[in-house]
Design a protein around this motif. Structure first.
Motif, PDB file in Angstrom:
ATOM      1  N   VAL A 207       0.679  -1.279  -0.107  1.00  0.00           N
ATOM      2  CA  VAL A 207       0.144  -0.061   0.566  1.00  0.00           C
ATOM      3  C   VAL A 207       0.635   1.019   0.321  1.00  0.00           C
ATOM      4  CG1 VAL A 207      -1.815   1.507   0.640  1.00  0.00           C
ATOM      5  CG2 VAL A 207      -1.450  -1.430   1.401  1.00  0.00           C
ATOM      6  N   THR A 208       0.463   2.224  -0.801  1.00  0.00           N
ATOM      7  CA  THR A 208       1.464   3.036  -0.966  1.00  0.00           C
ATOM      8  C   THR A 208       0.399   4.527   0.313  1.00  0.00           C
ATOM      9  OG1 THR A 208       0.435   3.851  -2.727  1.00  0.00           O
ATOM     10  CG2 THR A 208       2.380   3.292  -3.610  1.00  0.00           C
ATOM     11  N   ALA A 209       2.400   4.880   0.660  1.00  0.00           N
ATOM     12  CA  ALA A 209       2.020   6.346   1.123  1.00  0.00           C
ATOM     13  C   ALA A 209       1.565   7.753   0.129  1.00  0.00           C
ATOM     14  CB  ALA A 209       3.303   7.041   1.973  1.00  0.00           C
ATOM     15  N   GLY A 210       0.895   8.453   0.517  1.00  0.00           N
ATOM     16  CA  GLY A 210      -0.292   9.402  -0.737  1.00  0.00           C
ATOM     17  C   GLY A 210      -1.485   9.102  -1.258  1.00  0.00           C
ATOM     18  N   ASP A 211      -1.092   8.259  -1.699  1.00  0.00           N
ATOM     19  CA  ASP A 211      -2.266   7.868  -3.468  1.00  0.00           C
ATOM     20  C   ASP A 211      -2.164   5.796  -2.470  1.00  0.00           C
ATOM     21  OD1 ASP A 211      -3.953   7.218  -4.650  1.00  0.00           O
ATOM     22  OD2 ASP A 211      -2.670   8.226  -6.464  1.00  0.00           O
ATOM     23  N   PRO A 212      -3.223   6.139  -2.656  1.00  0.00           N
ATOM     24  CA  PRO A 212      -3.545   4.381  -2.403  1.00  0.00           C
ATOM     25  C   PRO A 212      -3.544   4.139  -3.899  1.00  0.00           C
ATOM     26  CG  PRO A 212      -5.272   5.822  -0.975  1.00  0.00           C
ATOM     27  CD  PRO A 212      -3.943   6.453  -1.192  1.00  0.00           C
TER      28      PRO A 212
ATOM     29  N   GLU B   1       6.781  -5.395  -6.166  1.00  0.00           N
ATOM     30  CA  GLU B   1       6.999  -4.780  -5.105  1.00  0.00           C
ATOM     31  C   GLU B   1       7.083  -3.310  -5.679  1.00  0.00           C
ATOM     32  OE1 GLU B   1       8.468  -5.651  -2.259  1.00  0.00           O
ATOM     33  OE2 GLU B   1       6.955  -7.562  -1.768  1.00  0.00           O
ATOM     34  N   LEU B   2       7.601  -2.605  -4.566  1.00  0.00           N
ATOM     35  CA  LEU B   2       7.705  -1.434  -5.396  1.00  0.00           C
ATOM     36  C   LEU B   2       9.174  -0.447  -5.458  1.00  0.00           C
ATOM     37  CD1 LEU B   2       5.392   0.398  -2.139  1.00  0.00           C
ATOM     38  CD2 LEU B   2       4.441  -0.324  -4.966  1.00  0.00           C
ATOM     39  N   SER B   3       9.371   0.246  -6.896  1.00  0.00           N
ATOM     40  CA  SER B   3      10.644   0.625  -6.911  1.00  0.00           C
ATOM     41  C   SER B   3      11.127   1.910  -5.829  1.00  0.00           C
ATOM     42  CB  SER B   3      10.407   1.014  -8.328  1.00  0.00           C
ATOM     43  OG  SER B   3       9.963   1.540  -8.363  1.00  0.00           O
ATOM     44  N   GLU B   4       9.962   2.071  -5.258  1.00  0.00           N
ATOM     45  CA  GLU B   4      10.177   3.714  -4.641  1.00  0.00           C
ATOM     46  C   GLU B   4      10.517   4.416  -5.499  1.00  0.00           C
ATOM     47  OE1 GLU B   4      10.081   2.957  -1.865  1.00  0.00           O
ATOM     48  OE2 GLU B   4       9.795   0.974  -1.200  1.00  0.00           O
ATOM     49  N   ILE B   5       9.876   4.722  -6.281  1.00  0.00           N
ATOM     50  CA  ILE B   5      10.473   6.018  -7.484  1.00  0.00           C
ATOM     51  C   ILE B   5       9.038   5.828  -8.417  1.00  0.00           C
ATOM     52  CG2 ILE B   5      11.713   7.173  -9.055  1.00  0.00           C
ATOM     53  CD1 ILE B   5      14.033   5.932  -7.891  1.00  0.00           C
ATOM     54  N   PRO B   6       8.096   6.721  -7.636  1.00  0.00           N
ATOM     55  CA  PRO B   6       7.812   7.754  -6.979  1.00  0.00           C
ATOM     56  C   PRO B   6       6.909   7.632  -5.504  1.00  0.00           C
ATOM     57  CG  PRO B   6       5.735   7.906  -8.504  1.00  0.00           C
ATOM     58  CD  PRO B   6       6.661   6.621  -8.964  1.00  0.00           C
ATOM     59  N   TYR B   7       6.593   6.287  -5.409  1.00  0.00           N
ATOM     60  CA  TYR B   7       5.734   5.829  -4.543  1.00  0.00           C
ATOM     61  C   TYR B   7       6.461   5.661  -3.485  1.00  0.00           C
ATOM     62  CZ  TYR B   7       2.714   6.910  -8.664  1.00  0.00           C
ATOM     63  OH  TYR B   7       2.390   7.536  -9.263  1.00  0.00           O
ATOM     64  N   PRO B   8       6.836   5.621  -2.720  1.00  0.00           N
ATOM     65  CA  PRO B   8       7.263   4.815  -0.938  1.00  0.00           C
ATOM     66  C   PRO B   8       5.846   4.199  -0.423  1.00  0.00           C
ATOM     67  CG  PRO B   8       6.484   7.042  -0.006  1.00  0.00           C
ATOM     68  CD  PRO B   8       6.335   7.192  -1.721  1.00  0.00           C
ATOM     69  N   LYS B   9       6.225   2.791   0.245  1.00  0.00           N
ATOM     70  CA  LYS B   9       5.153   2.527   1.239  1.00  0.00           C
ATOM     71  C   LYS B   9       5.271   2.991   2.184  1.00  0.00           C
ATOM     72  CE  LYS B   9       6.056  -1.828   1.148  1.00  0.00           C
ATOM     73  NZ  LYS B   9       6.837  -3.116   1.293  1.00  0.00           N
ATOM     74  N   ASP B  10       3.858   2.909   2.514  1.00  0.00           N
ATOM     75  CA  ASP B  10       3.267   2.749   3.814  1.00  0.00           C
ATOM     76  C   ASP B  10       2.792   1.862   4.391  1.00  0.00           C
ATOM     77  OD1 ASP B  10       1.598   4.900   5.410  1.00  0.00           O
ATOM     78  OD2 ASP B  10      -0.421   3.071   5.029  1.00  0.00           O
ATOM     79  N   ARG B  11       2.686   0.677   3.935  1.00  0.00           N
ATOM     80  CA  ARG B  11       2.277  -0.420   4.567  1.00  0.00           C
ATOM     81  C   ARG B  11       1.955  -1.725   3.821  1.00  0.00           C
ATOM     82  NH1 ARG B  11      -2.427   2.129   4.557  1.00  0.00           N
ATOM     83  NH2 ARG B  11      -3.943   0.991   4.206  1.00  0.00           N
ATOM     84  N   GLU B  12       2.080  -2.876   4.521  1.00  0.00           N
ATOM     85  CA  GLU B  12       1.476  -4.230   3.549  1.00  0.00           C
ATOM     86  C   GLU B  12       0.174  -4.886   4.201  1.00  0.00           C
ATOM     87  OE1 GLU B  12       4.605  -6.830   4.229  1.00  0.00           O
ATOM     88  OE2 GLU B  12       5.708  -5.917   3.249  1.00  0.00           O
ATOM     89  N   GLU B  13      -0.331  -5.598   3.155  1.00  0.00           N
ATOM     90  CA  GLU B  13      -1.936  -5.630   3.387  1.00  0.00           C
ATOM     91  C   GLU B  13      -1.911  -7.401   3.261  1.00  0.00           C
ATOM     92  OE1 GLU B  13      -5.567  -3.693   2.511  1.00  0.00           O
ATOM     93  OE2 GLU B  13      -4.642  -1.593   4.429  1.00  0.00           O
ATOM     94  N   ILE B  14      -2.771  -7.805   3.872  1.00  0.00           N
ATOM     95  CA  ILE B  14      -2.895  -9.179   3.185  1.00  0.00           C
ATOM     96  C   ILE B  14      -4.156  -9.556   2.425  1.00  0.00           C
ATOM     97  CG2 ILE B  14      -3.975 -11.908   3.595  1.00  0.00           C
ATOM     98  CD1 ILE B  14      -0.505 -10.683   3.951  1.00  0.00           C
ATOM     99  N   VAL B  15      -4.448  -9.874   1.284  1.00  0.00           N
ATOM    100  CA  VAL B  15      -5.411  -9.696   0.750  1.00  0.00           C
ATOM    101  C   VAL B  15      -6.157 -10.809  -0.014  1.00  0.00           C
ATOM    102  CG1 VAL B  15      -5.370  -6.402   0.539  1.00  0.00           C
ATOM    103  CG2 VAL B  15      -4.608  -9.003  -1.306  1.00  0.00           C
ATOM    104  N   ASN B  16      -7.239 -11.041   0.137  1.00  0.00           N
ATOM    105  CA  ASN B  16      -8.018 -12.058  -0.997  1.00  0.00           C
ATOM    106  C   ASN B  16      -7.831 -12.051  -2.336  1.00  0.00           C
ATOM    107  OD1 ASN B  16      -9.618 -13.486   1.617  1.00  0.00           O
ATOM    108  ND2 ASN B  16     -10.449 -11.657   1.318  1.00  0.00           N
TER     109      ASN B  16
END
Length: 216
Positions: free
Chosen positions: A90-95, A102-117
């Protein structure tokens, strides 16, 4: 969630069907469809819980208008053999930029992880009475890199999609996500013809119609 979908599919008298896969926090496609369409079953899919909840609030005022029915599914679709769970970043700022990749961290840093169906799109499509609906008149797929996998999962149902709007590239924002070349080649090889870029999407979101696989 899936049981609700199956119950409505079985019981509804509606014969027009649309899918909005990937909602972010206030889905413009679903919102527009509920305002402008009539007698339509709209399936709206979003895995991130906060985005799902904000979308539900955003769409509440349009529920039941024009004899439309909205079914919201808090899950992801993917090309998996059976229903499962997975980690979403889940990305910070704009979910709305959250991804199963996995995120490349550019331009969206990770806010958290969730387990989803996670459901195979093919499994969901197999539950539809195609004598009743005949076609999905509009399929929108915007899933931050999983768009190609979703189309591959639906391979047996490609001829059911009248119009497809798909995110064709993520511009290297996610690790190992398919390239635009891979997405466009797959669509062409699968019998979809490109018709136009979506407005204000910078060539990322593209529209296709299904014409069938041509035999050489």
């Amino acid at each position: 969630m899936l049981q609700e979908f199956e119950n409505i599919i079985a019981s509804t008298s509606l014969k027009k069907l649309r899918f909005d896969i990937g909602l972010s926090y206030c889905p413009p496609n679903t919102k527009q469809w509920l305002q402008e369409c009539k007698d339509t079953l709209v399936i709206a899919v979003e895995p991130v819980r906060s985005s799902f909840e904000s979308s539900a609030l955003c769409l509440r005022e349009y529920m039941g208008k024009n004899n439309n029915t909205l079914v919201m599914m808090n899950c992801a679709f993917d090309n998996v053999p059976e229903p499962t769970t997975a980690k979403i970043n889940v990305t910070a700022g704009d979910p709305g930029c959250s991804s199963l990749f996995e995120l490349s961290e550019i331009p969206y840093p990770k806010d958290r992880e969730e387990i989803v169906n996670v459901l195979p799109f093919s499994y969901v499509l197999s539950k539809i009475d195609w004598e009743k609906f005949e076609k999905v008149e509009y399929l929108k797929v915007d899933t931050q890199g999983k768009d190609l996998s979703i189309m591959k999962s639906a391979k047996e149902f490609h001829d059911k999609f009248s119009l497809v709007e798909i995110e064709s590239t993520t511009n290297n924002e996610y690790v190992n996500a398919p390239t635009q070349k891979e997405v466009l080649e797959y669509m062409e090889e699968s019998g979809f013809r490109f018709i136009e870029d979506c407005p204000d999407a910078g060539g990322i979101d593209k529209m296709f119609i299904y014409e069938g696989v041509k035999n050489d």
